[in-house]
Design a protein around this motif. Structure first.
Motif, PDB file in Angstrom:
ATOM      1  N   ILE A  82     -52.712 -69.792  10.047  1.00 27.09           N
ATOM      2  CA  ILE A  82     -51.416 -69.700  10.713  1.00 27.09           C
ATOM      3  C   ILE A  82     -50.322 -69.681   9.649  1.00 27.09           C
ATOM      4  O   ILE A  82     -50.229 -70.609   8.839  1.00 27.09           O
ATOM      5  N   PRO A  83     -49.479 -68.632   9.632  1.00 28.81           N
ATOM      6  CA  PRO A  83     -48.377 -68.603   8.673  1.00 28.81           C
ATOM      7  C   PRO A  83     -47.442 -69.791   8.893  1.00 28.81           C
ATOM      8  O   PRO A  83     -47.203 -70.206  10.032  1.00 28.81           O
ATOM      9  N   THR A 105     -55.885 -69.534  17.975  1.00 30.32           N
ATOM     10  CA  THR A 105     -56.268 -69.054  16.643  1.00 30.32           C
ATOM     11  C   THR A 105     -57.339 -67.972  16.695  1.00 30.32           C
ATOM     12  O   THR A 105     -57.706 -67.430  15.657  1.00 30.32           O
ATOM     13  N   SER A 106     -57.831 -67.631  17.893  1.00 26.09           N
ATOM     14  CA  SER A 106     -58.839 -66.577  17.970  1.00 26.09           C
ATOM     15  C   SER A 106     -58.211 -65.193  17.926  1.00 26.09           C
ATOM     16  O   SER A 106     -58.889 -64.216  17.645  1.00 26.09           O
ATOM     17  N   LYS A 107     -56.916 -65.079  18.191  1.00 24.24           N
ATOM     18  CA  LYS A 107     -56.229 -63.788  18.107  1.00 24.24           C
ATOM     19  C   LYS A 107     -55.774 -63.579  16.670  1.00 24.24           C
ATOM     20  O   LYS A 107     -54.906 -64.283  16.174  1.00 24.24           O
ATOM     21  N   ARG A 111     -55.366 -56.201  10.285  1.00 18.10           N
ATOM     22  CA  ARG A 111     -55.012 -55.793   8.914  1.00 18.10           C
ATOM     23  C   ARG A 111     -55.060 -56.939   7.913  1.00 18.10           C
ATOM     24  O   ARG A 111     -55.563 -56.779   6.817  1.00 18.10           O
ATOM     25  N   ASP A 112     -54.501 -58.081   8.287  1.00 23.06           N
ATOM     26  CA  ASP A 112     -54.450 -59.180   7.306  1.00 23.06           C
ATOM     27  C   ASP A 112     -55.375 -60.340   7.650  1.00 23.06           C
ATOM     28  O   ASP A 112     -55.533 -61.261   6.863  1.00 23.06           O
ATOM     29  N   GLY A 113     -55.973 -60.337   8.835  1.00 24.60           N
ATOM     30  CA  GLY A 113     -56.914 -61.380   9.216  1.00 24.60           C
ATOM     31  C   GLY A 113     -56.258 -62.705   9.562  1.00 24.60           C
ATOM     32  O   GLY A 113     -56.935 -63.681   9.841  1.00 24.60           O
ATOM     33  N   VAL A 118     -49.464 -58.745  14.317  1.00 23.23           N
ATOM     34  CA  VAL A 118     -48.237 -58.336  13.648  1.00 23.23           C
ATOM     35  C   VAL A 118     -47.825 -56.980  14.178  1.00 23.23           C
ATOM     36  O   VAL A 118     -48.634 -56.064  14.304  1.00 23.23           O
ATOM     37  N   GLY A 119     -46.573 -56.847  14.495  1.00 18.44           N
ATOM     38  CA  GLY A 119     -46.055 -55.576  14.974  1.00 18.44           C
ATOM     39  C   GLY A 119     -44.558 -55.667  15.133  1.00 18.44           C
ATOM     40  O   GLY A 119     -43.938 -56.676  14.814  1.00 18.44           O
ATOM     41  N   TYR A 120     -43.983 -54.603  15.602  1.00 23.95           N
ATOM     42  CA  TYR A 120     -42.551 -54.546  15.810  1.00 23.95           C
ATOM     43  C   TYR A 120     -42.280 -54.212  17.258  1.00 23.95           C
ATOM     44  O   TYR A 120     -43.026 -53.481  17.885  1.00 23.95           O
TER      45      TYR A 120
END
Length: 162
Positions: A82-83, A105-107, A111-113, A118-120
């Motif tokens: 988690i960031p 945390t399963s989602k 791309r970065d694992g 991540v998206g816009y």
């Protein structure tokens, strides 16, 4: 079954199993699940439903997502992935209002694992919507009356002019 109100799924399942055993009825899992669904309802005052490992089961009706702003620079990640900025956001904006909420945390992003997708998102209504006030009520009523008249004329035509 007796008319007992069960506020705990575990006690209800135990009572159901006892009744089924006494009646010598064996149910397959889908039938058992259908019975549980039919005889239960959501109750805020009931005990939390738990899975076989004793962990709380998520309530699909309470599922929600948050749009967490992307950090400016490199964002450290905890041991789960988690960031830090997402965890800070969660602790600051979500936990005070929903103390039993958690981050799924399963989602993970392909791309970065890391945890979360991540998206816009571009909210077109926010950036491009221009409010147009509705027409005056009198105009709308006049249009409705005109259309009603046209419909009546068409029905008379179809019905043979009666």
């Amino acid at each position: 079954m007796p008319d007992t109100l069960h506020k705990d799924r575990g006690t209800f399942v135990a009572a159901l199993n006892a009744v089924l055993k006494k009646a010598d009825i064996k149910l397959r899992a889908p039938i058992r699940k259908a019975i549980l669904t039919a005889l239960s309802e959501r109750d805020e005052t009931a005990s939390i439903c738990r899975d076989r490992r004793g962990l709380p089961e998520p309530d699909p009706k309470l599922r929600d997502t948050e749009r967490v702003p992307l950090p400016d620079g490199a964002d450290p990640v905890d041991e789960v992935g988690i960031p830090a900025s997402a965890q800070d956001f969660f602790d600051r904006e979500v936990k005070p209002h929903a103390p039993d909420a958690w981050i799924n945390t399963s989602k993970r992003d392909a791309r970065d694992g890391r945890v979360g997708l991540v998206g816009y998102e571009i909210n077109f209504n926010r950036y491009f919507y221009r409010f147009k006030p509705p027409r005056p009520l009198g105009e709308i009523q006049a249009d409705i009356r005109r259309i009603e008249g046209e419909m009546v004329a068409m029905l008379r035509e179809v019905a043979g002019g009666t």
